[in-house]
Write a protein that holds these residues in place. Sequence first.
Motif, PDB file in Angstrom:
ATOM      1  N   LEU A  78       0.849  -1.189   0.000  1.00  0.00           N
ATOM      2  CA  LEU A  78       0.000   0.000   0.000  1.00  0.00           C
ATOM      3  C   LEU A  78       0.882   1.235   0.000  1.00  0.00           C
ATOM      4  O   LEU A  78       1.806   1.345   0.807  1.00  0.00           O
ATOM      5  CB  LEU A  78      -0.889   0.011   1.240  1.00  0.00           C
ATOM      6  N   GLU A  79       0.610   2.182  -0.886  1.00  0.00           N
ATOM      7  CA  GLU A  79       1.400   3.407  -0.959  1.00  0.00           C
ATOM      8  C   GLU A  79       0.469   4.598  -1.162  1.00  0.00           C
ATOM      9  O   GLU A  79      -0.318   4.616  -2.110  1.00  0.00           O
ATOM     10  CB  GLU A  79       2.412   3.330  -2.094  1.00  0.00           C
ATOM     11  N   TYR A 100       5.910   8.034  -4.981  1.00  0.00           N
ATOM     12  CA  TYR A 100       6.604   6.861  -4.456  1.00  0.00           C
ATOM     13  C   TYR A 100       6.083   5.580  -5.096  1.00  0.00           C
ATOM     14  O   TYR A 100       6.852   4.628  -5.320  1.00  0.00           O
ATOM     15  CB  TYR A 100       6.464   6.796  -2.940  1.00  0.00           C
ATOM     16  N   SER A 101       4.786   5.542  -5.389  1.00  0.00           N
ATOM     17  CA  SER A 101       4.237   4.386  -6.089  1.00  0.00           C
ATOM     18  C   SER A 101       4.949   4.185  -7.423  1.00  0.00           C
ATOM     19  O   SER A 101       5.354   3.072  -7.767  1.00  0.00           O
ATOM     20  CB  SER A 101       2.733   4.559  -6.344  1.00  0.00           C
ATOM     21  N   GLU A 144       8.806   1.260 -10.831  1.00  0.00           N
ATOM     22  CA  GLU A 144       9.962   1.273 -11.727  1.00  0.00           C
ATOM     23  C   GLU A 144      11.088   0.426 -11.150  1.00  0.00           C
ATOM     24  O   GLU A 144      11.783  -0.298 -11.874  1.00  0.00           O
ATOM     25  CB  GLU A 144      10.433   2.709 -11.953  1.00  0.00           C
ATOM     26  N   LEU A 145      11.293   0.502  -9.841  1.00  0.00           N
ATOM     27  CA  LEU A 145      12.321  -0.302  -9.182  1.00  0.00           C
ATOM     28  C   LEU A 145      12.016  -1.790  -9.359  1.00  0.00           C
ATOM     29  O   LEU A 145      12.917  -2.585  -9.693  1.00  0.00           O
ATOM     30  CB  LEU A 145      12.364   0.055  -7.694  1.00  0.00           C
ATOM     31  N   ILE A 146      10.771  -2.163  -9.147  1.00  0.00           N
ATOM     32  CA  ILE A 146      10.361  -3.554  -9.315  1.00  0.00           C
ATOM     33  C   ILE A 146      10.543  -3.998 -10.770  1.00  0.00           C
ATOM     34  O   ILE A 146      11.041  -5.100 -11.046  1.00  0.00           O
ATOM     35  CB  ILE A 146       8.894  -3.724  -8.876  1.00  0.00           C
ATOM     36  N   ARG A 147      10.145  -3.144 -11.694  1.00  0.00           N
ATOM     37  CA  ARG A 147      10.268  -3.478 -13.118  1.00  0.00           C
ATOM     38  C   ARG A 147      11.726  -3.663 -13.515  1.00  0.00           C
ATOM     39  O   ARG A 147      12.076  -4.598 -14.241  1.00  0.00           O
ATOM     40  CB  ARG A 147       9.633  -2.371 -13.976  1.00  0.00           C
ATOM     41  N   THR A 149       2.946  -6.253  -6.266  1.00  0.00           N
ATOM     42  CA  THR A 149       2.003  -5.271  -6.775  1.00  0.00           C
ATOM     43  C   THR A 149       1.999  -4.065  -5.839  1.00  0.00           C
ATOM     44  O   THR A 149       1.817  -4.228  -4.628  1.00  0.00           O
ATOM     45  CB  THR A 149       0.577  -5.847  -6.856  1.00  0.00           C
ATOM     46  N   VAL A 150       2.221  -2.893  -6.382  1.00  0.00           N
ATOM     47  CA  VAL A 150       2.125  -1.654  -5.606  1.00  0.00           C
ATOM     48  C   VAL A 150       0.734  -1.071  -5.830  1.00  0.00           C
ATOM     49  O   VAL A 150       0.322  -0.844  -6.962  1.00  0.00           O
ATOM     50  CB  VAL A 150       3.207  -0.647  -6.018  1.00  0.00           C
ATOM     51  N   ILE A 151       0.013  -0.855  -4.745  1.00  0.00           N
ATOM     52  CA  ILE A 151      -1.371  -0.407  -4.817  1.00  0.00           C
ATOM     53  C   ILE A 151      -1.466   1.045  -4.371  1.00  0.00           C
ATOM     54  O   ILE A 151      -1.033   1.385  -3.260  1.00  0.00           O
ATOM     55  CB  ILE A 151      -2.266  -1.284  -3.922  1.00  0.00           C
TER      56      ILE A 151
END
Length: 214
Positions: A73-74, A79-80, A85-88, A97-99
């Motif tokens: 949760l963000e 920051y999301s 982008e960091l995850i990708r 998953t960033v929500i």
Amino acid sequence: QIESLLAVYAEIRPTHGLPKTRGWAASPDFLHYLCKFVAEQKPQTVVECSSGLSTLVLAANIKKLGRGHVYSLEHDPAYSAKTRELIRSHNLEEWSTVIDAPLKPMSINDWAGEWYDFSRLENNLNNTHIDMLVVDGPPHFTAPLARYPALPVFATSMSPGSHVLMDDANRTGEQEIIRRWGSEYASFTLVDGLTAEKGIVVLKKSQIDFKRTA
């Protein structure tokens, strides 16, 4: 902290360098503990209050297990985007998953303030129980005892034997939150208080789910 950071690199073996771990970011010792905890407990569904480098570390360790997912949760759209982008860039989209969860007014038990809009998380979980809850947000200045709602919101969604990890546990506000959780939720017990740069506390859910009434 340098030793812990080297240990994190050894555990997740990133293809390129990680972002800085100072300031608002999770400390290396906390990140290293996340690595060890996932390896030992093997959670399948992880929910994280906040996002960032910890999201990457959790996702990388879930990938090592070969199953599971991290939902973060963000409240801050900037920051999301950075976390996605960091995850990708580390090819971890399958595992995390960033929500987007903007802060909204909430009143729960005798607490009132702003906390995450977690409605999109509920859609993602689809009644799946949570095995690991990492509480590292929202920022402490957003409300008095800003992280208190995490357990009241998710207590009944957590599986028997699941764990709650609280970062920044050295702070007075977080210590008060932990005290209140202990007095209000008897199905969660303190199992570890770790010496760390910012403090780490771990709670475990028993096989029985009930709320303390006195």
